[in-house]
Design a protein around this motif. Structure first.
Motif, short mmCIF file in Angstrom:
data_model
loop_
_atom_site.label_atom_id
_atom_site.label_comp_id
_atom_site.label_asym_id
_atom_site.label_seq_id
_atom_site.Cartn_x
_atom_site.Cartn_y
_atom_site.Cartn_z
N MET A 66 88.95 38.24 44.14
CA MET A 66 90.20 39.24 42.80
C MET A 66 90.66 40.44 43.41
N VAL A 67 90.51 41.06 44.71
CA VAL A 67 91.14 41.62 45.29
C VAL A 67 92.52 42.43 44.74
N VAL A 68 93.00 42.06 44.60
CA VAL A 68 94.65 41.91 44.97
C VAL A 68 94.74 42.48 43.17
N GLU A 69 94.05 41.40 42.07
CA GLU A 69 93.36 41.59 40.67
C GLU A 69 93.23 43.08 40.52
N VAL A 70 91.95 43.72 40.73
CA VAL A 70 90.98 44.84 40.74
C VAL A 70 92.45 45.79 41.24
N ILE A 71 92.75 45.91 42.39
CA ILE A 71 93.87 47.02 42.95
C ILE A 71 94.61 47.73 41.15
N GLN A 72 95.52 45.88 41.74
CA GLN A 72 96.46 46.46 40.49
C GLN A 72 96.65 46.99 39.28
N TYR A 73 95.24 46.56 38.90
CA TYR A 73 94.65 47.29 37.47
C TYR A 73 93.55 48.57 37.06
N LEU A 74 92.95 48.82 38.96
CA LEU A 74 92.29 49.88 38.75
C LEU A 74 92.88 51.23 39.46
N VAL A 75 93.91 51.13 40.54
CA VAL A 75 94.58 52.35 40.66
C VAL A 75 95.47 53.05 39.70
N THR A 76 95.73 53.03 39.15
CA THR A 76 96.52 54.24 38.43
C THR A 76 97.08 55.65 39.40
N ASP A 77 96.37 56.04 39.78
CA ASP A 77 96.92 57.37 40.50
C ASP A 77 96.57 57.56 41.10
N PRO A 78 97.44 57.48 42.49
CA PRO A 78 97.39 57.55 43.95
C PRO A 78 96.35 58.58 44.43
N ASN A 79 96.42 59.80 43.67
CA ASN A 79 95.82 61.14 44.56
C ASN A 79 94.34 61.16 43.36
N GLY A 80 93.80 59.69 42.75
CA GLY A 80 92.65 60.31 42.00
C GLY A 80 91.54 60.31 42.96
N VAL A 81 90.26 60.20 42.12
CA VAL A 81 89.08 60.16 42.16
C VAL A 81 88.06 58.70 42.05
N TYR A 82 87.52 57.50 42.29
CA TYR A 82 87.35 56.31 42.68
C TYR A 82 86.03 56.26 41.98
N VAL A 83 85.74 55.32 41.67
CA VAL A 83 83.82 54.74 41.64
C VAL A 83 83.81 53.22 41.60
N ASP A 84 83.22 52.75 42.97
CA ASP A 84 83.18 51.74 43.43
C ASP A 84 80.93 51.74 43.18
N GLY A 113 81.68 46.98 51.19
CA GLY A 113 83.20 47.41 51.24
C GLY A 113 83.68 46.89 50.78
N GLY A 114 83.93 45.86 51.21
CA GLY A 114 86.04 45.15 50.80
C GLY A 114 86.34 45.94 49.86
N HIS A 115 85.74 45.93 48.42
CA HIS A 115 87.12 46.34 47.60
C HIS A 115 87.10 47.91 47.91
N ALA A 116 85.81 48.66 48.29
CA ALA A 116 86.23 49.83 48.63
C ALA A 116 87.25 50.14 49.35
N LYS A 117 87.40 49.51 50.61
CA LYS A 117 88.32 49.15 51.56
C LYS A 117 90.26 50.30 50.92
N ALA A 118 89.84 48.22 50.28
CA ALA A 118 91.40 48.13 49.53
C ALA A 118 91.82 49.38 49.10
N ILE A 119 90.58 49.85 47.93
CA ILE A 119 91.14 50.77 47.09
C ILE A 119 91.87 51.63 47.89
N LEU A 120 90.46 52.82 48.68
CA LEU A 120 91.01 53.70 50.20
C LEU A 120 92.09 53.32 50.54
N ASP A 121 92.63 52.27 51.07
CA ASP A 121 93.60 51.68 51.87
C ASP A 121 95.01 52.28 50.63
N LYS A 122 94.65 51.90 49.26
CA LYS A 122 95.75 51.87 48.44
C LYS A 122 96.11 53.33 47.85
#
Length: 299
Positions: free
Chosen positions: A9-27, A33-42
């Motif tokens: 569900m990588v599309v859904e994860v990124i859609q709901y997780l990433v609200t601040d493009p300059n933020g700090v995120y925790v996986d 590293g699949g989800h992590a890469k998608a987060i960093l790409d976003k």
């Protein structure tokens, strides 16, 4: 490099997780590293990701996958129940989103030597952190019949828990049960055939894995700890794969005084995703957001 499957569900994860493009995120369960890469790409160039995993092999795989992001990635081997200590250690005071992708990775399932799966014969292990002393072999060969039945029933919701525990104790009196294949055969004889397409050993293997890795004990601690680091409006996204985990998450979200539930009913993978990745079929995704403080409310 170790192979890990397409993140669920990588599309859904990124859609709901990433609200601040300059933020700090925790996986909190970085895996390969699949989800992590998608987060960093976003996120933008200022965005940072902290990846945590108990499994040294997972950290090594993620390091290779995420090397291109350089210092924007911080990888830590450790349990997510110690997430507060890890964030303090990394000098991180607030985060903008955190992901928990619970359960076992494809790499762990597909590696016979890790002993998570009965699909290939291997040693009875099931430890996510291989420096841990207790493994599945010890539990299966030394625990009493009642203790085994309780594990299978509570952690696996296995209806034939007593019969299976009795058969295991009888079999180990003849010789120790050393491999996943040996355990699978014992369980199969207790209940030959598949139930609704599910192999009869599935629930027992899941129960042993959850028990050995203290998964249900660590999850509430991790959720409680990480909320304290979440910025106002930060998102908490959890992917769970069985009812016990999902119930813990649901109740935590409902009872938290600091979180607002985003989706009342859990989201599930699309039919297309399940067809391309059958292991995604049991995934349930829940999302909550750190509440905004009202004006005049102390921090």
């Amino acid at each position: 490099m170790f192979h890990y499957h397409q993140p669920v569900m990588v599309v859904e994860v990124i859609q709901y997780l990433v609200t601040d493009p300059n933020g700090v995120y925790v996986d909190a369960t970085v895996g390969g590293g699949g989800h992590a890469k998608a987060i960093l790409d976003k996120v933008a160039q200022q965005g940072v990701l902290v990846g945590i995993d108990r499994d040294r092999e997972a950290i090594d795989a993620a390091r290779q996958v995420l090397a291109v992001f350089g210092s924007r990635v911080k990888l830590v081997q450790g349990s997510f129940s110690t997430i507060a200590e890890i964030l303090h250690q990394e000098k991180i005071e607030t985060i903008h989103g955190v992901l928990f992708d619970l359960g076992v990775s494809s790499r762990q399932l597909d590696a016979p030597e890790r002993g998570f799966s009965f699909s290939q014969d291997g040693p009875l292990d099931m430890r996510m952190d291989q420096s841990q002393k207790m493994d599945a072999c010890q539990v299966v060969n030394t625990y009493s019949e009642k203790e085994l039945a309780d594990i299978f029933f509570y952690y696996g919701e296995e209806r034939k828990s007593r019969k299976i525990a009795h058969s295991i104790v009888a079999a180990r009196q003849r010789k120790p049960i050393a491999t996943t294949g040996e355990l699978e055969k014992i369980i199969w004889k207790c209940n030959p055939g598949r139930r609704g397409g599910i192999h009869p050993a599935t629930r027992v293997f899941m129960a042993l894995r959850i028990y050995i890795n203290h998964e249900l004990d660590e999850l509430p601690k991790a959720l409680e700890s990480v909320v304290q680091f979440m910025n106002e409006g930060a998102r908490l996204v959890v992917l769970s794969y069985h009812s016990l985990e999902d119930r813990i998450v649901k109740n935590f979200f409902r009872n938290s005084q600091q979180l607002e539930v985003i989706n009342r009913k859990p989201m599930i993978p699309s039919r297309q995703e399940i067809q391309s990745n059958p292991r995604a079929r049991s995934a349930r995704m829940r999302v909550a957001q750190k509440m905004m403080r009202e004006e005049g409310t102390p921090a």
